[in-house]
Scaffold this active site. Structure first.
Site, mmCIF file in Angstrom:
data_model
loop_
_atom_site.group_PDB
_atom_site.id
_atom_site.type_symbol
_atom_site.label_atom_id
_atom_site.label_comp_id
_atom_site.label_asym_id
_atom_site.label_seq_id
_atom_site.Cartn_x
_atom_site.Cartn_y
_atom_site.Cartn_z
ATOM 1 N N LYS A 295 0.833 -1.196 0.000
ATOM 2 C CA LYS A 295 0.000 0.000 0.000
ATOM 3 C C LYS A 295 0.872 1.252 0.000
ATOM 4 O O LYS A 295 2.006 1.212 0.465
ATOM 5 C CB LYS A 295 -0.855 0.026 1.283
ATOM 6 C CG LYS A 295 -1.975 -0.989 1.347
ATOM 7 C CD LYS A 295 -2.714 -0.885 2.671
ATOM 8 C CE LYS A 295 -3.845 -1.891 2.781
ATOM 9 N NZ LYS A 295 -4.920 -1.703 1.795
ATOM 10 N N ARG B 59 -10.268 -11.614 1.963
ATOM 11 C CA ARG B 59 -11.124 -12.666 1.403
ATOM 12 C C ARG B 59 -10.427 -14.018 1.440
ATOM 13 O O ARG B 59 -11.073 -15.052 1.538
ATOM 14 C CB ARG B 59 -11.548 -12.264 -0.024
ATOM 15 C CG ARG B 59 -10.416 -12.164 -1.019
ATOM 16 C CD ARG B 59 -10.786 -11.340 -2.249
ATOM 17 N NE ARG B 59 -10.818 -9.899 -1.962
ATOM 18 C CZ ARG B 59 -11.184 -8.968 -2.829
ATOM 19 N NH1 ARG B 59 -11.563 -9.310 -4.056
ATOM 20 N NH2 ARG B 59 -11.189 -7.681 -2.482
HETATM 21 N N1 BES Z 1 -8.020 -3.856 4.503
HETATM 22 C C1 BES Z 1 -8.200 -3.441 3.167
HETATM 23 C C2 BES Z 1 -9.498 -2.680 2.934
HETATM 24 C C3 BES Z 1 -9.635 -1.353 3.610
HETATM 25 C C4 BES Z 1 -9.392 -0.197 2.907
HETATM 26 C C5 BES Z 1 -10.061 -1.263 4.902
HETATM 27 C C6 BES Z 1 -9.553 1.033 3.517
HETATM 28 C C7 BES Z 1 -10.240 -0.039 5.520
HETATM 29 C C8 BES Z 1 -9.988 1.105 4.821
HETATM 30 C C9 BES Z 1 -8.209 -4.650 2.237
HETATM 31 O O1 BES Z 1 -7.421 -5.716 2.638
HETATM 32 C C10 BES Z 1 -7.695 -4.195 0.920
HETATM 33 O O2 BES Z 1 -6.556 -3.817 0.855
HETATM 34 N N2 BES Z 1 -8.526 -4.244 -0.119
HETATM 35 C C11 BES Z 1 -8.141 -3.849 -1.420
HETATM 36 C C12 BES Z 1 -8.635 -4.869 -2.384
HETATM 37 C C13 BES Z 1 -8.149 -4.676 -3.785
HETATM 38 C C14 BES Z 1 -6.665 -4.923 -3.856
HETATM 39 C C15 BES Z 1 -8.898 -5.617 -4.685
HETATM 40 C C16 BES Z 1 -8.761 -2.490 -1.689
HETATM 41 O O3 BES Z 1 -9.912 -2.284 -1.321
HETATM 42 O O4 BES Z 1 -8.085 -1.653 -2.253
HETATM 43 MN MN MN Z 2 -5.430 -5.501 1.976
#
Ligand code: BES
Ligand code: MN
Ligand code: ZN
Length: 509
Positions: free
Chosen positions: A288, A362
């Site tokens: 990230k 997931r």
């Molecule tokens: N934990 C994150 C989702 C999240 C984002 C929670 C912002 C709280 C605040 C999750 O694991 C994630 O990174 N999801 C990705 C999925 C994508 C790579 C398909 C996302 O939402 O960007």
């Molecule tokens: Mn994630």
């Protein structure tokens, strides 16, 4: 936690530092309440004379007491009696606490709303006496929450009142009000557990530490806890959980918390609650951006909500069997980390192609949802900070809800309206499914740019088997950037109040 108390006592006799008087704008009530305000303050407050304070919701008037030097009297505008809701009561309790903090009042006495009405207290058609006390106490207790474990200096800056006392309109109502306040205390203790767990940073809350926290729940009546270590997880074949965890030096855990109700009349229903327990989500190899990455210490908010809910279920003796399942892992980019292109094998033998290691929630939930089938559940609800996409769709106000259990979803909506932990359903239309098709595995862990909350849920659906299932995407509601009346910045503890209310009503349908 701030304590609550109920006494049958006129406000004139209260020794609390802040005396709170809820004021309705209905003519008769307004007149009676301002007369009382006048008696307490020794004069009609100028805001009342000038009509700056008319009892409209959100208006306040703060005046010194005529009787005791340090005492303050706070009039709180309530709007009309007919428009009173649980949320107005929570905000009233919260406003009382905010005012107490502002004037450094350590004790609060709040007059029961409607004390000036015929008979004392509000008509039961509006809200029951217990609901009134629960709403006020909940708002007050929640507003007094502070995460101060790591603050070592200036205790002064962390001032919160120690007591919130309700002044019952009559001795007859006091016992009922006390029941509501008591219930609020038990519910809020669960919310605080969830908030604390979310707020503790990743260096102190890694998978095994989360398991240890879960184990302390076994102190509560009729709660048992089992923890699987990485060897057991591997032996079972939870490839998703193992895969996500393998980039971290901290091994994964699979946590099972079970609550059995005391002697039920008939066989109680079984609800499995699954909570995403990513104790820190760096994204892994698909790392990230660094801005706000620290918030990802709260990526175990689903797990926190499950633990908080089970604690409250035990405290309230809810007549339902609960099984909490928490796959716990840390998502880091280590030398053995999961990579894009990797293929994992889950507990049910299904394979998933990793396109993005940041779609890790997931992967671990898939194994837990398969495992949930072993309990022959009447209902499975998972809670997960799963997607940024749900935050784009619903912001920080509403939890995204998707699933196959239509009846339970209607009831969750109702519970959401009562608790204001509101949920909104998104569709699982099959046309979205092609987005997560893989050429090399049974499913792919990302669905591209569009409908991200839906494709994530459709991924989960593939692992749910035959039981009715609801998925709550709490990515926007669990992590608070802008504080509101009774929710501070940080972990909100969302899900606990929703699920407790839902379970309370779901069982006696
Ligand atoms: N934990 C994150 C989702 C999240 C984002 C929670 C912002 C709280 C605040 C999750 O694991 C994630 O990174 N999801 C990705 C999925 C994508 C790579 C398909 C996302 O939402 O960007
Ligand atoms: Mn994630
Ligand atoms: Zn995550």
């Amino acid at each position: 936690m701030m304590r609550t108390a109920v006494r049958s006592l006129p406000p004139e006799k209260s020794t609390a530092v802040l005396v709170v008087l809820p004021v309705f704008e209905d003519k008769e009530q307004f007149r009676a309440a301002t007369a009382r305000l006048q008696r307490l303050a020794g004069a009609v407050p100028p805001q009342v004379t000038s009509k700056a304070f008319t009892g409209k919701r959100g208006q306040t008037v703060l005046v010194p007491s005529s009787r005791r030097n340090a005492q303050m009297i706070l009039g709180l505008g309530m709007g009309t009696v007919a428009s009173l809701t649980r949320e107005v009561l929570r905000k009233t309790g919260a406003a009382a606490v905010s005012a107490a903090i502002a004037v450094k009042a350590g004790t609060i006495a709040c007059v029961e709303p409607g004390s000036e009405l015929e008979g004392g207290g509000l008509p039961a058609e509006i809200l029951t006496t217990e609901e009134i006390a629960q709403g006020l106490a909940e708002g007050a207790i929640l507003a007094a929450y502070r995460f101060d474990k790591y603050l070592t200096r200036n205790p002064d800056e962390r001032f919160v009142p120690v007591e919130f006392m309700l002044l019952a309109a009559s001795a007859g109502r006091a016992a009922t009000l006390a029941r509501g306040a008591e219930r609020a205390g038990r519910v809020c203790a669960g919310v605080f557990l969830a908030r604390d767990l979310a707020n503790v940073p990743g260096n102190d809350l890694f998978p095994d530490a989360l398991a240890r926290e879960a184990r302390t729940l076994a102190r509560h009546p009729r709660v048992t806890v089992t923890v699987f270590d990485e060897r057991k997880i591997a032996k079972l074949g939870m490839g998703g959980l193992l895969g996500v965890a393998q980039g971290s030096a901290r091994p994964p855990r699979f946590i099972i918390v079970e609550y059995k109700p005391r002697k039920a009349p008939q066989k109680p229903k079984t609800v499995v609650l699954v909570g995403k327990g990513v104790t820190f989500d760096s994204g892994g190899i698909s790392i990230k951006p660094s801005a706000n990455m620290g918030e990802m210490k709260m990526d175990m908010s689903g797990a926190a909500a499950v633990l908080g809910t089970i604690q409250v279920a035990s405290a309230l003796n809810l007549p339902v069997r609960l099984v909490g399942l928490i796959p716990a892992a840390e998502n880091l980019p280590g030398g053995r980390a999961l990579k894009p292109g990797d293929i994992l094998k889950h507990l049910n033998g299904m394979t998933s192609e990793i396109e993005n290691t940041d779609a890790e929630g997931r992967l671990i939930l898939a194994d837990a949802l398969v495992y949930a089938g072993r309990f022959s559940p009447d209902l499975v609800i998972d809670l997960a900070t799963l997607t940024g996409a749900v935050v784009v769709a619903l912001g920080h106000v509403t939890t995204g809800m998707l699933g196959t259990a239509d009846d339970a979803m209607r009831r969750l909506e109702e519970a959401g309206r009562r608790t204001y932990e509101r949920v909104w359903q998104l569709p699982l239309f099959e046309e979205y499914e092609r987005l997560i098709k893989s050429d090399v595995a049974d499913v792919r862990n990302t669905g591209g740019r569009w409908a991200g909350a839906i494709t994530a849920a459709l991924f989960l659906k593939k692992f749910t088997g035959t039981y009715p299932w609801v998925h709550l995407d709490i990515a926007g509601t669990a992590i608070v950037e802008e504080p509101s009346e009774y929710i501070q910045k940080g972990g909100s503890g969302v899900g606990v109040r929703l699920l407790v209310d839902f379970l309370q009503h779901w069982n006696n349908q």
